[in-house]
Scaffold this active site. Structure first.
Site, PDB file in Angstrom:
ATOM      1  N   GLU A   1       0.884  -1.080  -0.270  1.00 44.34           N
ATOM      2  CA  GLU A   1       0.230  -0.095   0.131  1.00 44.34           C
ATOM      3  C   GLU A   1       0.967   1.215  -0.047  1.00 44.34           C
ATOM      4  OE1 GLU A   1      -1.600   3.167   0.922  1.00 44.34           O
ATOM      5  OE2 GLU A   1      -2.461   2.443   2.852  1.00 44.34           O
TER       6      GLU A   1
ATOM      7  N   CYS B   1      -1.832   8.562   3.030  1.00 44.03           N
ATOM      8  CA  CYS B   1      -1.514   8.254   1.800  1.00 44.03           C
ATOM      9  C   CYS B   1      -2.540   8.362   0.674  1.00 44.03           C
ATOM     10  CB  CYS B   1      -1.158   6.500   1.701  1.00 44.03           C
ATOM     11  SG  CYS B   1      -2.397   5.676   2.862  1.00 44.03           S
TER      12      CYS B   1
END
Length: 503
Positions: A260, A294
């Site tokens: 990720e 993120c």
């Protein structure tokens, strides 16, 4: 009263263990720039010991103590961890706030989510028992077949500093639910609460070696973990550059990874919106967690018909955000995590200006805060798609803006990125929202909001934002392998070869 940082060692094989090289790393409070404690610094020598402990944990009692135990057994430990985390919520949230700069209210929310995530995966661990020996329908009556779900083995979990304990939990909880043994390596910039997780595991009696926690630098602890031949999988959350290095290391051993990585997520705002509602979600999407997310929707794509009015209102919302020490009541924007991150973000802003963009609001240290790594909520306009600020992840409280005139143009701008983690669309036209959500190239799409996250729903990205999914049942699948078991059940011989007895 000053909050005391507990002095901890590495957590290996169920015990506190001093690093082999006895090295430690200072902890700096990003709100004050003061050293407030230190953490142990693991190296390759400690990784070796932790991997051995994890492998022993899997093999103990021929696997019956953990890996092959009923899911209900593992669920009891996960629930005990959840309860203990909830019990210590106030203390752990304060440690999180002073370690990484997250506003205390956000940190408390995170700790609630940590507890909830362990509870959720306890439920899934129990559900695994019923999924074993799932029959497969076959076209030949002579055979019957079923599927077993088994833990993948020893897993290395490398996690970031923006949600220190929560991001660790997203990996630890499903890994333990699956029956894996894990080695967690949190970021050296924010490891304090992960060491408190170790203390919780010790208190609840988690079997030795099932979870080992190694704090330390990436090149000294993370790299040897990623390349270790007896680690069966790596799960990583962090930068795309580091993710690429982990893939390279894992490729040498044909080791599976789930990644990720970074993002440059768009938020598309059409001209039929409620201005204030859309402005607040836009602000939340980029300034929550001090902009260090993120999935932050850091590219605002706004319809030209309302752009001027919307941006004026957005600036007013930004000026109303309380920037303060994370422990101060009502704080909604704290410092970024480190001096290095602070300088990097200011450099992004300076480069944007040098390339011809305009800082509409913010862009500097708040005048009332002389110490700490604080940066005002920043809005940058007059952006072109070739600019660094449009293309690269800043990981800070910085929003760049472009306008559009048609839905097709909005989608072209939204998908103009190497990344594909999150995306948001805001409009009262729900048919349009559904159409746009299908066309957005992202693993997560939010409609009329930005950033909500639930442990029941999958999380992950496309393109250079990585691959694999965390959370939900998909997160559990990350740590399971599937075994086919097929049995010949006919009384007749197979009959392919001529029997020697008939010659």
């Amino acid at each position: 009263m000053a909050i005391q940082i507990p002095s901890r060692q590495l957590f290996i094989d169920g015990e506190w263990r001093e690093p082999v090289l006895k090295k430690r790393i200072p902890i700096i409070n990003p709100a004050t720039e003061q050293i407030i404690g230190d953490i142990p610094a693991a190296t390759a020598e400690d990784v070796e010991i932790a991997v051995e402990a994890a492998r022993k944990a899997l093999a103990r009692n021929k696997g019956r103590d953990w890996a092959l135990a009923p899911g209900a057994v593992r669920a009891k430990y996960l629930r005990a961890i959840a309860a203990k985390i909830a019990e210590r919520k106030s203390e752990i949230a304060k440690l999180e706030a002073i370690d990484c700069g997250k506003p205390l209210d956000e940190a408390a929310w995170d700790i609630d989510d940590v507890s909830g995530c362990f509870e959720y995966y306890a439920d899934l661990a129990e559900g695994l028992d019923a999924q074993q020996k799932t029959p497969i329908s076959l076209p030949m009556e002579q055979f019957k077949s079923h599927v077993l779900k088994e833990p993948i083995g020893v897993v290395g979990l490398i996690t970031p500093w923006n949600y220190p304990l929560l991001m660790a939990t997203w990996k630890v909880a499903p890994a333990l639910a699956a029956g894996c043994a894990a080695i967690l390596k949190p970021s050296e910039l924010a490891s304090v609460t992960c060491l408190e997780l170790a203390d919780v595991c010790r208190e609840v009696g988690l079997p030795p070696g099932v979870l080992n926690i190694l704090t330390g630098l990436g090149h000294e602890a993370g790299a040897p973990l990623a390349s270790h031949p007896h680690v069966d999988k790596i799960a990583f959350t962090g930068s795309t550059m580091t993710g690429s290095k982990i893939m390279t290391a894992a490729a040498q051993l044909v080791k599976p990874v789930s990644l990720e990585l970074g993002g440059k997520s768009p938020i598309v705002v059409f001209d039929d919106v409620d201005i204030d509602k859309a402005a607040e979600w836009t602000a939340f999407g980029i300034f929550w967690t001090n902009g260090q997310i993120c999935s932050a929707t850091s590219r605002l794509i706004i319809h030209e018909n309302i752009a001027a009015k919307f941006l004026d209102r957005l600036v007013q919302w930004c000026k109303n955000i309380k920037i303060a020490d994370p422990l101060e009541e009502g704080c909604r924007l704290g410092p970024v995590v480190s001096g290095g991150q602070y300088e990097k973000i200011l450099k992004f802003i300076a480069t944007a200006k040098s390339e011809g963009a305009r800082v509409l609001s913010g862009g500097a240290r708040p005048e009332h805060l002389k110490k700490g790594f604080f940066i005002e909520p920043t809005i940058i306009t007059d952006v072109t798609t070739s600019m660094q600020i449009w293309r690269e992840e800043v990981f800070g409280p910085v929003l760049c803006v472009k306008t559009f005139s048609s839905e097709d143009e909005a989608l072209e701008l939204a998908n103009d990125s190497h990344y594909g983690l999150g995306a948001a669309v805001i409009s009262k036209d729900l048919e349009r929202c559904e159409r746009v959500s299908k066309a957005l190239q992202a693993g997560i799409v939010w409609i009329n909001c930005s950033q909500p996250c639930f442990c029941q729903a999958p999380w992950g990205g496309n393109k250079r934002s990585g691959f694999g999914r965390e959370l939900g049942k998909w997160g559990l699948d990350n740590y399971l392998t599937v075994k086919q078991v097929t049995e010949y059940v006919s009384d007749d011989p197979w009959g392919w070869y001529k029997s020697p007895s008939k010659l």
